[in-house]
Design a protein around this motif. Structure first.
Motif, PDB file in Angstrom:
ATOM      1  N   PRO A 154      48.318  40.531  44.897  1.00  0.00           N
ATOM      2  CA  PRO A 154      46.615  40.114  45.225  1.00  0.00           C
ATOM      3  C   PRO A 154      46.115  39.736  44.097  1.00  0.00           C
ATOM      4  CG  PRO A 154      47.031  42.363  44.908  1.00  0.00           C
ATOM      5  CD  PRO A 154      48.504  41.719  44.892  1.00  0.00           C
ATOM      6  N   PHE A 155      46.519  39.725  42.664  1.00  0.00           N
ATOM      7  CA  PHE A 155      45.998  39.342  41.448  1.00  0.00           C
ATOM      8  C   PHE A 155      46.404  37.932  40.834  1.00  0.00           C
ATOM      9  CE2 PHE A 155      49.443  42.096  40.809  1.00  0.00           C
ATOM     10  CZ  PHE A 155      50.432  41.379  40.209  1.00  0.00           C
ATOM     11  N   PRO A 156      45.725  37.228  40.291  1.00  0.00           N
ATOM     12  CA  PRO A 156      46.253  35.853  39.525  1.00  0.00           C
ATOM     13  C   PRO A 156      47.525  36.107  38.667  1.00  0.00           C
ATOM     14  CG  PRO A 156      43.781  36.115  39.289  1.00  0.00           C
ATOM     15  CD  PRO A 156      44.292  37.685  39.585  1.00  0.00           C
ATOM     16  N   TYR A 157      48.340  35.410  39.078  1.00  0.00           N
ATOM     17  CA  TYR A 157      49.653  35.352  38.204  1.00  0.00           C
ATOM     18  C   TYR A 157      50.432  34.148  38.279  1.00  0.00           C
ATOM     19  CZ  TYR A 157      51.900  35.154  42.821  1.00  0.00           C
ATOM     20  OH  TYR A 157      52.614  34.520  43.984  1.00  0.00           O
ATOM     21  N   SER A 158      51.346  33.906  37.533  1.00  0.00           N
ATOM     22  CA  SER A 158      52.055  32.786  37.332  1.00  0.00           C
ATOM     23  C   SER A 158      53.595  32.916  37.240  1.00  0.00           C
ATOM     24  CB  SER A 158      51.495  31.945  35.998  1.00  0.00           C
ATOM     25  OG  SER A 158      51.942  32.327  34.980  1.00  0.00           O
ATOM     26  N   HIS A 159      54.417  32.110  37.324  1.00  0.00           N
ATOM     27  CA  HIS A 159      55.726  32.092  37.038  1.00  0.00           C
ATOM     28  C   HIS A 159      55.908  32.763  35.710  1.00  0.00           C
ATOM     29  CE1 HIS A 159      59.924  31.145  36.847  1.00  0.00           C
ATOM     30  NE2 HIS A 159      59.723  30.565  35.633  1.00  0.00           N
ATOM     31  N   GLU A 160      55.426  32.082  34.492  1.00  0.00           N
ATOM     32  CA  GLU A 160      55.530  32.447  33.222  1.00  0.00           C
ATOM     33  C   GLU A 160      54.958  34.058  32.937  1.00  0.00           C
ATOM     34  OE1 GLU A 160      54.390  28.056  33.219  1.00  0.00           O
ATOM     35  OE2 GLU A 160      54.093  29.920  34.533  1.00  0.00           O
ATOM     36  N   ASN A 161      54.065  34.389  33.965  1.00  0.00           N
ATOM     37  CA  ASN A 161      53.453  35.820  33.517  1.00  0.00           C
ATOM     38  C   ASN A 161      53.357  36.465  34.786  1.00  0.00           C
ATOM     39  OD1 ASN A 161      52.362  37.874  32.163  1.00  0.00           O
ATOM     40  ND2 ASN A 161      50.367  36.730  31.777  1.00  0.00           N
ATOM     41  N   PRO A 162      54.381  36.924  35.571  1.00  0.00           N
ATOM     42  CA  PRO A 162      54.165  37.435  36.887  1.00  0.00           C
ATOM     43  C   PRO A 162      53.403  38.853  37.074  1.00  0.00           C
ATOM     44  CG  PRO A 162      56.310  37.735  35.981  1.00  0.00           C
ATOM     45  CD  PRO A 162      55.697  36.574  35.110  1.00  0.00           C
ATOM     46  N   PHE A 163      53.393  39.366  35.702  1.00  0.00           N
ATOM     47  CA  PHE A 163      52.708  40.823  35.427  1.00  0.00           C
ATOM     48  C   PHE A 163      51.708  40.702  34.565  1.00  0.00           C
ATOM     49  CE2 PHE A 163      57.157  41.724  37.299  1.00  0.00           C
ATOM     50  CZ  PHE A 163      56.528  42.024  38.667  1.00  0.00           C
ATOM     51  N   PRO A 164      50.468  40.154  34.485  1.00  0.00           N
ATOM     52  CA  PRO A 164      49.416  40.036  33.526  1.00  0.00           C
ATOM     53  C   PRO A 164      49.099  41.234  32.996  1.00  0.00           C
ATOM     54  CG  PRO A 164      48.538  39.060  35.732  1.00  0.00           C
ATOM     55  CD  PRO A 164      50.060  39.471  35.894  1.00  0.00           C
ATOM     56  N   ALA A 165      49.297  41.656  31.655  1.00  0.00           N
ATOM     57  CA  ALA A 165      48.800  43.252  31.470  1.00  0.00           C
ATOM     58  C   ALA A 165      47.567  43.310  31.162  1.00  0.00           C
ATOM     59  CB  ALA A 165      49.741  43.629  30.105  1.00  0.00           C
ATOM     60  N   ASN A 166      46.855  42.071  31.097  1.00  0.00           N
ATOM     61  CA  ASN A 166      45.618  42.044  30.585  1.00  0.00           C
ATOM     62  C   ASN A 166      44.621  41.539  32.005  1.00  0.00           C
ATOM     63  OD1 ASN A 166      46.189  39.497  31.002  1.00  0.00           O
ATOM     64  ND2 ASN A 166      45.236  38.391  29.339  1.00  0.00           N
TER      65      ASN A 166
END
Length: 379
Positions: A344-356
């Motif tokens: 449900p949050f913005p993510y990408s292939h390169e950053n699937p779990f954005p810590a920020n």
């Protein structure tokens, strides 16, 4: 060692917090212990042999690629293990930051050491200058001028983009060298010659992105039957090459990817017979390039793999789409073994779990959801 999952479930570990803690703690080549999780990181030396299929004049001189150390997450004790997990990373990565929490979670929740092994010319197997903006400034400006200031060109991808533009064969050569290294690593572990492991240790694989492609090729080629019992969990990986979209400011610029794509779709495999060694590794790689190449043999392999392969693909992943995984495994096998998830949050292939992320609670929850499934499969 704590009961499996203690630190991550009973203590309700904050993934975003732990991500920052491990980055601050980790130092390449320096062993350390984590009292809170009763785990440790140890480093082991590796020497990669020079082989004809990996030799290019400019690459022979890159000493970092042939002599390096790799980290292992394990319990803080001195016992030898009879099980291990090999973690394979993605394309154009220069540090382990993204993977430290992944490896720690898998280690704690399976009770097995997790080996983080670098792909050839990646991580600490590449010169520091490839990730130093000052050293890359002239090359970056050159590519921007040459390709009309293409927005996909960046400091992060310019070194790999330039190398691929010069010689797209490097993609295969790097894979071949890493494939040979994995054979050597597996043989060392299974023979009991590795200081951490007993003879005949079971080795399974957690593979992300291009690491999954490499793992698929290795399991399909199965040299010396080393991978006959290996289980493979793929995350954001598993696609046929033709459906991968590697244009990214973190991976490769447009000009480089288009040259790479054109070479492997239209040229690779049609050269003279002495261009490449046509062994099982070559054949497995060739089958994974386009869905129409030896489809029956490729899909038969994945069908025969039974329940040894499982994975998760993300719905908004533009680099590794689910369609490409269907093309690789076959629609039936992909439906059986690969889960398609969305966050449900913005993510990408390169950053699937954005810590920020502004939605830290969701990132924490979905990280645990994904990696608990991986740990359950690999436990």
């Amino acid at each position: 060692m704590p009961a499996k999952g203690d630190f991550f479930t009973k203590k309700k570990m904050n993934y975003c917090q732990r991500f920052a803690e491990l980055i601050n703690l980790y130092r390449q080549g320096t062993d350390c212990s984590m009292a809170d999780t009763k785990t440790a990181i140890r480093f082991f030396p590796f020497g990669s042999a020079l082989r004809p299929e990996t030799l290019l004049p400019n690459d022979k001189a890159i000493e970092e690629n042939y002599s390096f150390e790799y980290p292992v997450f394990l319990a803080s004790d001195n016992r030898k293990h009879d099980e291990a997990i090999l973690l394979l990373h993605g394309l154009n990565e220069r540090n382990w930051n993204k993977y430290l929490t992944w490896a720690e979670y898998l280690c704690i929740n399976t009770g097995k050491p997790v080996i983080l092994f670098p792909i050839a010319f990646h991580m600490n197997r590449s010169p520091a200058s490839w990730s130093t903006p000052r050293a890359l400034a002239s090359l970056l400006n050159f590519r921007r001028r040459k390709y009309n200031d293409d927005r996909s060109i960046s400091f992060a991808n310019v070194a790999l983009s330039d190398r691929i533009s010069q010689n797209p064969e490097r993609f295969y050569m790097s894979g071949r060298q890493t494939y040979s290294d994995l054979i050597s690593l597996f043989e060392t572990i299974k023979s009991g010659r590795h200081p951490l492991f007993r003879e005949d240790t079971q080795i399974d694989i957690f593979a992300y992105s291009i690491g999954a492609f490499l793992a698929q090729v290795a399991l399909m080629a199965n040299p010396g039957k080393l991978f006959s019992h290996t289980r493979l969990f793929m995350f954001c990986g598993g696609s046929i090459f033709r459906s991968m979209h590697g244009i990214s400011r973190s991976i490769m610029d447009r000009a480089a990817f288009e040259k790479l794509y054109d070479y492997y779709i239209h040229v690779f495999g049609s050269e003279s017979d002495d261009k490449w060694s046509r062994d099982e590794a070559f054949n497995a790689f060739y089958r994974m390039i386009s869905p129409d190449r030896f489809r029956a043999q490729r899909e038969a392999f994945f069908e025969q793999s039974g329940e040894r392969i499982k994975g998760i693909v993300l719905a908004r992943d533009r680099v590794i789409p689910y369609q490409g995984v269907e093309e690789a495994l076959g629609e039936k096998k992909a439906k059986e073994r690969i889960e398609l998830l969305d966050f449900p949050f913005p993510y990408s292939h390169e950053n699937p779990f954005p810590a920020n992320s502004s939605d830290i609670s969701s990132v924490n929850r979905f990280f645990t959801d994904v990696f608990s499934r991986a740990a359950s499969f690999l436990a």
